[in-house]
Design an enzyme around this catalytic site. Structure first.
Site, PDB file in Angstrom:
ATOM      1  N   LYS A 239      17.040  -3.730  15.848  1.00  7.69           N
ATOM      2  CA  LYS A 239      17.742  -3.546  17.122  1.00  7.69           C
ATOM      3  C   LYS A 239      17.921  -2.053  17.407  1.00  7.69           C
ATOM      4  O   LYS A 239      18.098  -1.255  16.479  1.00  7.69           O
ATOM      5  CB  LYS A 239      19.149  -4.171  17.056  1.00  7.69           C
ATOM      6  CG  LYS A 239      19.223  -5.669  16.966  1.00  7.69           C
ATOM      7  CD  LYS A 239      20.686  -6.106  16.875  1.00  7.69           C
ATOM      8  CE  LYS A 239      20.842  -7.605  16.721  1.00  7.69           C
ATOM      9  NZ  LYS A 239      20.554  -8.321  17.975  1.00  7.69           N
ATOM     10  N   ARG A 313      19.114 -18.966  14.608  1.00  7.37           N
ATOM     11  CA  ARG A 313      18.642 -20.353  14.713  1.00  7.37           C
ATOM     12  C   ARG A 313      17.953 -20.809  13.420  1.00  7.37           C
ATOM     13  O   ARG A 313      17.898 -21.998  13.125  1.00  7.37           O
ATOM     14  CB  ARG A 313      17.716 -20.503  15.909  1.00  7.37           C
ATOM     15  CG  ARG A 313      16.393 -19.780  15.833  1.00  7.37           C
ATOM     16  CD  ARG A 313      15.784 -19.546  17.188  1.00  7.37           C
ATOM     17  NE  ARG A 313      16.574 -18.592  17.972  1.00  7.37           N
ATOM     18  CZ  ARG A 313      16.310 -18.257  19.224  1.00  7.37           C
ATOM     19  NH1 ARG A 313      15.280 -18.811  19.854  1.00  7.37           N
ATOM     20  NH2 ARG A 313      17.062 -17.389  19.867  1.00  7.37           N
TER      21      ARG A 313
END
Length: 460
Positions: A239, A313
């Site tokens: 990120k 997820r």
């Protein structure tokens, strides 16, 4: 931090709630108070406070504004702002509020007392209120304690709340309520067929783990699954700095689930509760999982990793597959999963997905009663092709940027049997701007709504 009502006392100062422009209540005040209110221009705007002194200058009563419908719709806990403005003392709320509004006001006053003071002293409101007649004071104190736990966990930086400290927090919670905890750590995750949790967390110094809490031995089975990514660098798909700054909150799903678990256990709901928390750090190292890797999940479905920053997820999928094997009456997952959800509904609403319309209806009803707003999102089946890469069963990060929250929910839904009832919350877990009863920082989302809805959902 303990958020409680003041002990009952005959000396409590009357605190009179007045809607904006309500001349009836103002006119009924004792003459000195009425004159004082008019002289000071008291209007009853939301959160407005006016202390009326007696002849010795000691507070004889206080007026608090409850605003109008438009103001309350913008800030459901707006009256709680009055607490910080009142001088030290114990107050008794006098009102013409309906039961729902009264409970909301009382809970708001409790939550307004929250401060995150682990690292620096924080000024707390010194005004207290006794529990108003007509509310379940114990229940509201339990809810406030659960919310306080959630906020504390989210607000704590990862240096002091990695997977090991999150495990300790859950162990303490279990001990407080007589629950049992089983923990699977490090390479034992591979032995116990939790491979995607291991893959995501293996690069961190603090080992990944699956924390399994159980409580209750009668009633319907409810399993809560919370994303416990204690920090998310994005992995090898690193990120940028601006996006990494708030990633201590990436375990907000776990924190919210634990706050709800406290509420359920402390209130003694007649159900069998299971809480599953995959706790990891998504770190960067030579053994980090890579873009292009294909992982085999607990369920046997293969997953192509097209972005290591879509790790939540993956850990949830193994935990959901484990939850599914026991076939509980209801499975609920909570996660700070996608930026798409934040963009869609902002930081106030809890987006949720439900496989059963009746559960969605019950949740909306509970959300209104609990002043905990939610918004249903669609499990839109035509988008299933977006999560099917061809080279594997599933794609963890579909290209194109469309429907990011929906495709994530569809991904998770693949790990729950079609015949089971499943709800998924894609929450933000952070309040970017201070508001009454909601200081800037970590915040629970959806837990109070679920607590209110559970009796209908599970026939409790």
């Amino acid at each position: 931090m303990t958020l409680t009502f003041a002990p009952e006392t005959p000396d409590a100062i009357p605190l009179i709630a007045i809607e904006k422009g309500d001349e009836t209540v103002l006119s009924a005040l004792p003459e000195p108070a009425r004159v004082w209110a008019r002289a000071n221009g008291f209007q009853g705007t939301l959160g407005e406070v006016l202390v009326v002194p007696d002849e010795d200058g000691v507070p004889a009563l206080a007026l608090v504004g409850n605003g109008d419908e438009a103001a309350r719709s913008r800030n459901r806990f707006g009256m709680a702002a009055a607490r910080a403005k009142l001088p030290k003392g114990t107050y008794r709320l006098q009102h013409a509020l309906d039961p729902t509004a009264l409970e909301e006001a009382a809970l708001g006053w409790l939550l307004e007392g929250y401060r995150f003071d682990r690292y620096a002293d924080q000024k707390r409101p010194e005004a207290m209120i006794v529990a108003p007649d007509g509310i379940d004071a114990k229940r509201l104190e339990v809810i406030a304690a659960g919310e306080s736990l959630t906020r504390d966990l989210i607000n704590t930086p990862t240096e002091d709340l990695g997977p090991d400290q999150l495990e300790q927090a859950i162990t303490t919670l279990a001990k407080d309520h007589g629950a049992k905890v089983t923990i699977t750590t490090g390479d034992a995750l591979l032995r116990d067929n939790l491979p995607m949790i291991h893959a995501v967390g293996r690069a961190a110094d603090r080992a990944p783990r699956l924390i399994d809490l159980r409580w209750g031995d009668t009633g319907p089975k409810l399993t809560l699954v919370g994303k416990g990514v204690c920090f998310d660098t994005g992995g090898l798909n690193l990120k940028p700095g601006a996006s990494m700054g708030l990633m201590k909150k990436d375990m907000g799903g776990a924190a919210t689930v634990l706050g709800l678990a406290h509420m359920i256990m402390a209130l003694g709901l007649k159900l069998q509760l299971r809480v599953l928390i995959p706790a990891v750090e998504n770190a960067v190292a030579g053994n980090a999982f890579r873009p292009g890797d294909i992982l085999t999940s607990r369920k046997g479905l293969t997953v192509e990793v097209n972005n290591t920053d879509a790790e939540g997820r993956l850990v949830l999928a193994d935990a959901l597959a484990l939850a599914d094997e026991e076939k509980p009456e209801l499975i609920v997952s909570m996660a700070t999963l996608t930026g798409a959800a934040r963009v869609a509904v902002g930081p106030d609403l809890s987006p949720f997905y439900a496989t059963q319309p009746a559960d969605a209806d019950a949740l909306r009803k509970g959300a209104t009663a609990a002043a905990d707003p939610v918004w249903e999102m669609p499990l839109w089946k035509p988008y299933e092709t977006m999560i099917e890469p061809g080279i594997a069963d599933l794609d963890n990060a579909p290209k194109g940027g469309f429907a990011g929250s929906i495709t994530a929910a569809l991904f998770l839904n693949r790990f729950v049997t079609d015949t089971l009832r499943y709800m998924h919350f894609d929450i933000y877990g952070w309040n970017p701007n201070a508001a009454p009863a909601r200081p800037k920082g970590g915040v629970g989302m959806g837990a109070r709504a679920l607590l209110a809805a559970l009796p209908d959902m599970l026939d409790l």
